[in-house]
Every structure is written in structure tokens, then in C-alpha cells.
Design a protein around this motif. Structure first.
Motif, PDB file in Angstrom:
ATOM      1  N   THR A  32      17.204 -65.564 -20.028  1.00 59.42           N
ATOM      2  CA  THR A  32      17.786 -64.258 -19.577  1.00 59.42           C
ATOM      3  C   THR A  32      16.846 -62.928 -19.893  1.00 59.42           C
ATOM      4  OG1 THR A  32      20.033 -64.777 -19.504  1.00 59.42           O
ATOM      5  CG2 THR A  32      20.099 -62.291 -19.787  1.00 59.42           C
ATOM      6  N   ILE A  33      16.057 -63.034 -21.319  1.00 59.80           N
ATOM      7  CA  ILE A  33      15.155 -62.317 -21.792  1.00 59.80           C
ATOM      8  C   ILE A  33      13.897 -62.640 -21.012  1.00 59.80           C
ATOM      9  CG2 ILE A  33      13.987 -62.231 -23.504  1.00 59.80           C
ATOM     10  CD1 ILE A  33      15.712 -62.868 -25.353  1.00 59.80           C
ATOM     11  N   ARG A  34      14.013 -63.619 -20.213  1.00 61.83           N
ATOM     12  CA  ARG A  34      12.471 -64.171 -19.966  1.00 61.83           C
ATOM     13  C   ARG A  34      12.685 -63.308 -18.046  1.00 61.83           C
ATOM     14  NH1 ARG A  34      10.962 -69.768 -17.105  1.00 61.83           N
ATOM     15  NH2 ARG A  34       9.435 -69.400 -15.660  1.00 61.83           N
ATOM     16  N   LYS A  35      13.980 -63.033 -17.329  1.00 58.26           N
ATOM     17  CA  LYS A  35      14.036 -63.418 -15.989  1.00 58.26           C
ATOM     18  C   LYS A  35      13.923 -60.992 -16.764  1.00 58.26           C
ATOM     19  CE  LYS A  35      17.184 -62.528 -12.175  1.00 58.26           C
ATOM     20  NZ  LYS A  35      18.949 -63.172 -12.123  1.00 58.26           N
ATOM     21  N   SER A  36      14.646 -60.995 -17.316  1.00 59.98           N
ATOM     22  CA  SER A  36      15.091 -59.016 -17.967  1.00 59.98           C
ATOM     23  C   SER A  36      13.314 -59.141 -18.255  1.00 59.98           C
ATOM     24  CB  SER A  36      15.948 -58.687 -18.338  1.00 59.98           C
ATOM     25  OG  SER A  36      14.852 -59.334 -19.910  1.00 59.98           O
ATOM     26  N   LYS A  37      12.722 -59.341 -18.917  1.00 65.45           N
ATOM     27  CA  LYS A  37      11.245 -59.189 -18.978  1.00 65.45           C
ATOM     28  C   LYS A  37      10.425 -58.955 -17.736  1.00 65.45           C
ATOM     29  CE  LYS A  37      11.058 -60.042 -23.745  1.00 65.45           C
ATOM     30  NZ  LYS A  37       9.710 -60.462 -24.856  1.00 65.45           N
ATOM     31  N   TYR A  40      11.644 -58.856 -14.330  1.00 62.39           N
ATOM     32  CA  TYR A  40      12.072 -57.565 -13.567  1.00 62.39           C
ATOM     33  C   TYR A  40      12.099 -56.327 -14.356  1.00 62.39           C
ATOM     34  CZ  TYR A  40      12.391 -61.732  -9.467  1.00 62.39           C
ATOM     35  OH  TYR A  40      12.358 -62.624  -8.921  1.00 62.39           O
ATOM     36  N   ASN A  41      12.162 -56.318 -15.420  1.00 57.89           N
ATOM     37  CA  ASN A  41      12.616 -55.026 -15.969  1.00 57.89           C
ATOM     38  C   ASN A  41      14.056 -54.626 -16.240  1.00 57.89           C
ATOM     39  OD1 ASN A  41      11.380 -52.983 -17.641  1.00 57.89           O
ATOM     40  ND2 ASN A  41      11.205 -52.018 -15.639  1.00 57.89           N
ATOM     41  N   LEU A  42      14.938 -55.330 -16.872  1.00 56.92           N
ATOM     42  CA  LEU A  42      16.309 -54.807 -16.093  1.00 56.92           C
ATOM     43  C   LEU A  42      16.918 -55.025 -17.679  1.00 56.92           C
ATOM     44  CD1 LEU A  42      17.071 -58.008 -13.892  1.00 56.92           C
ATOM     45  CD2 LEU A  42      16.987 -55.779 -13.649  1.00 56.92           C
ATOM     46  N   PRO A  43      17.527 -54.231 -18.004  1.00 55.77           N
ATOM     47  CA  PRO A  43      17.947 -53.796 -18.739  1.00 55.77           C
ATOM     48  C   PRO A  43      18.674 -55.142 -19.397  1.00 55.77           C
ATOM     49  CG  PRO A  43      19.389 -52.606 -17.918  1.00 55.77           C
ATOM     50  CD  PRO A  43      17.711 -53.516 -16.951  1.00 55.77           C
ATOM     51  N   ILE A  44      19.537 -55.432 -20.476  1.00 57.32           N
ATOM     52  CA  ILE A  44      20.109 -57.023 -20.955  1.00 57.32           C
ATOM     53  C   ILE A  44      21.474 -56.481 -21.520  1.00 57.32           C
ATOM     54  CG2 ILE A  44      20.790 -58.537 -22.422  1.00 57.32           C
ATOM     55  CD1 ILE A  44      17.169 -59.187 -22.370  1.00 57.32           C
ATOM     56  N   TRP A  45      21.167 -55.045 -22.579  1.00 55.77           N
ATOM     57  CA  TRP A  45      22.650 -55.325 -23.660  1.00 55.77           C
ATOM     58  C   TRP A  45      23.024 -53.358 -22.808  1.00 55.77           C
ATOM     59  CZ3 TRP A  45      25.411 -58.344 -26.091  1.00 55.77           C
ATOM     60  CH2 TRP A  45      26.309 -57.701 -26.775  1.00 55.77           C
ATOM     61  N   THR A  46      23.630 -54.085 -22.139  1.00 56.75           N
ATOM     62  CA  THR A  46      24.196 -52.124 -21.515  1.00 56.75           C
ATOM     63  C   THR A  46      26.112 -52.883 -21.522  1.00 56.75           C
ATOM     64  OG1 THR A  46      24.512 -53.791 -19.173  1.00 56.75           O
ATOM     65  CG2 THR A  46      22.195 -53.210 -19.837  1.00 56.75           C
ATOM     66  N   LEU A 101      21.150 -62.718 -15.522  1.00 53.38           N
ATOM     67  CA  LEU A 101      21.638 -64.411 -15.711  1.00 53.38           C
ATOM     68  C   LEU A 101      20.500 -64.890 -14.715  1.00 53.38           C
ATOM     69  CD1 LEU A 101      23.758 -65.781 -16.579  1.00 53.38           C
ATOM     70  CD2 LEU A 101      25.212 -65.609 -15.343  1.00 53.38           C
ATOM     71  N   SER A 102      19.790 -65.828 -14.903  1.00 50.09           N
ATOM     72  CA  SER A 102      18.754 -66.674 -14.469  1.00 50.09           C
ATOM     73  C   SER A 102      19.734 -68.177 -14.260  1.00 50.09           C
ATOM     74  CB  SER A 102      17.601 -66.956 -14.974  1.00 50.09           C
ATOM     75  OG  SER A 102      17.194 -67.524 -14.713  1.00 50.09           O
ATOM     76  N   GLY A 103      19.628 -68.473 -12.905  1.00 53.67           N
ATOM     77  CA  GLY A 103      19.654 -69.885 -12.606  1.00 53.67           C
ATOM     78  C   GLY A 103      19.371 -70.895 -12.954  1.00 53.67           C
TER      79      GLY A 103
END
Length: 204
Positions: free
Chosen positions: A90-95, A97-103, A25-27
Motif C-alpha cells: 500500500t505504501i509502495r503504491k501510494s508513493k 502514484y502520489n496517493l494519500p494514505i491516511w484520509t 490498496l494494491s493487488g
């Protein structure tokens, strides 16, 4: 050796955090959702003025069916842009920092968020049906606050503070029915922007 152990523990805590909480989640999502709400709220205020309603001076505001429909349509437009900005950042932040989204944490967070929101949505529809328009704004703030508090355990713990603020604001607005739009702008607009900026600075 102690320093290595501390680094290992920090790494383990980080891994556990990623697996048990939704941290993509992005601020900026909050900032742009708040801006959307501000613009939408000001549009509704101007809409009232265009229909001869002086929002801060009229004690009893009577809304025509067409005006109610336009306000509801505006609310859906605001919701659409808020969700769109949320998904985008959210997609931008996950890409980044290489974070998974759908967990599993994401699913649990959405489920806990959805329960109060769906209940609140049905409750607001009932208020609309019975033409209790003055209670709609407080109800949206209250149920949204409860949703954030309910979902906090699966994302950033800071979310609960926004939830309590929204809940508190909604409860106050129950006793100041004529100022629902003002409270709605503060809750969904200003509070979201402040929260988003704090989160962006803290977790950037």
C-alpha cells in the motif's frame, strides 16, 4: 470544446474518487496474503499428519490442547505476514502514484472493516472456549466476507465480489465441518491470489 468538457469531467470524477475512496490498496497485497495463507494452511495440514491425524480420512478429529495452541499461533503468524505485506505494498503504491494514505476514506473503510472482524474474532474465541473447533474456519470466512462487503463502499467496488465469495464459501463449509481447513485454504489462499492478480492487472 466537448472533448475539453469530457476531460474536465473525467478529472473531477478522478478527484472525487480519490477523496471518497481508499484507492491505495494494491493487488499484490492480496497475492502475498494468499501465499501466506497457503503456506500456513499446508503447515497445519503437515502438523496434523505429524500428530497422527489423517485429515481427509478421519471422521472425528480430536485436537489436543497443545495442537490447538500451535494452530492458533500459526494463524497469528499468517495474519502478521498478511498485514505486513498489505502495509508494504500500500505504501509502495501510494508513493508511486502520489496517493494519500491516511484520509477520511481510509478511516471510514477501516472502521467498517473492523466491526465485523472484531465481532467475528470474539465469536471465534467463544467457539474455542466451548471447544467447537470445527466451526472456527467457517466463522472466519463468514465474518471476513461480511467485513469486505461492509467496507466496499469506501474502497474499490471489486472488493465486494471477494467478500461474497468468502461468505458463500463459509456458509457451505458450515455443512462440511470436517473440511474446514480445506475451505479456509481456498478462501484465504486461492481466492486472495486470484483476486490480487485481477486487481493488479486492472489497477496497475
Amino acid at each position: 470544446m466537448n472533448q475539453k468538457h469530457q476531460e474536465d469531467l473525467a478529472h473531477i470524477r478522478s478527484m472525487m474518487e480519490r477523496s471518497s475512496r481508499f484507492i491505495s490498496l494494491s493487488g499484490l497485497s492480496g497475492v502475498f496474503a494468499g501465499l501466506s495463507a497457503l503456506i500456513g494452511g499446508m503447515y497445519v495440514y503437515q502438523l496434523f499428519k505429524a500428530n497422527g491425524i489423517e485429515y481427509f480420512t478421519d471422521e472425528h478429529i480430536l485436537l489436543s490442547g497443545s495442537l490447538v495452541s500451535e494452530v492458533i499461533y500459526t494463524a497469528f503468524v499468517i495474519l502478521f505476514f498478511a498485514l505486513a505485506f498489505g502495509i508494504f505494498f500500500t505504501i509502495r503504491k501510494s508513493k508511486k502514484y502520489n496517493l494519500p494514505i491516511w484520509t477520511s476514506a481510509t478511516k471510514k473503510m477501516l472502521f467498517n472493516l473492523a466491526i465485523p472482524l472484531i465481532a467475528g474474532g470474539i465469536f471465534c474465541l467463544a467457539l474455542q472456549y466451548h471447544q467447537a473447533y470445527g466451526l472456527v474456519a467457517p466463522a472466519t470466512l463468514i465474518f471476513y466476507g461480511l467485513a469486505l462487503i461492509n467496507a466496499e463502499k469506501y474502497t474499490f467496488s471489486d472488493v465486494k465480489y471477494l467478500g461474497f465469495c468468502e461468505l458463500f464459501l463459509g456458509l457451505i463449509s458450515l455443512f462440511l465441518i470436517g473440511y474446514g481447513l480445506l475451505f479456509w485454504i481456498i478462501g484465504f489462499g486461492i481466492l486472495h491470489i486470484l483476486y490480487g492478480l485481477i486487481m493488479f492487472k486492472k489497477y496497475k
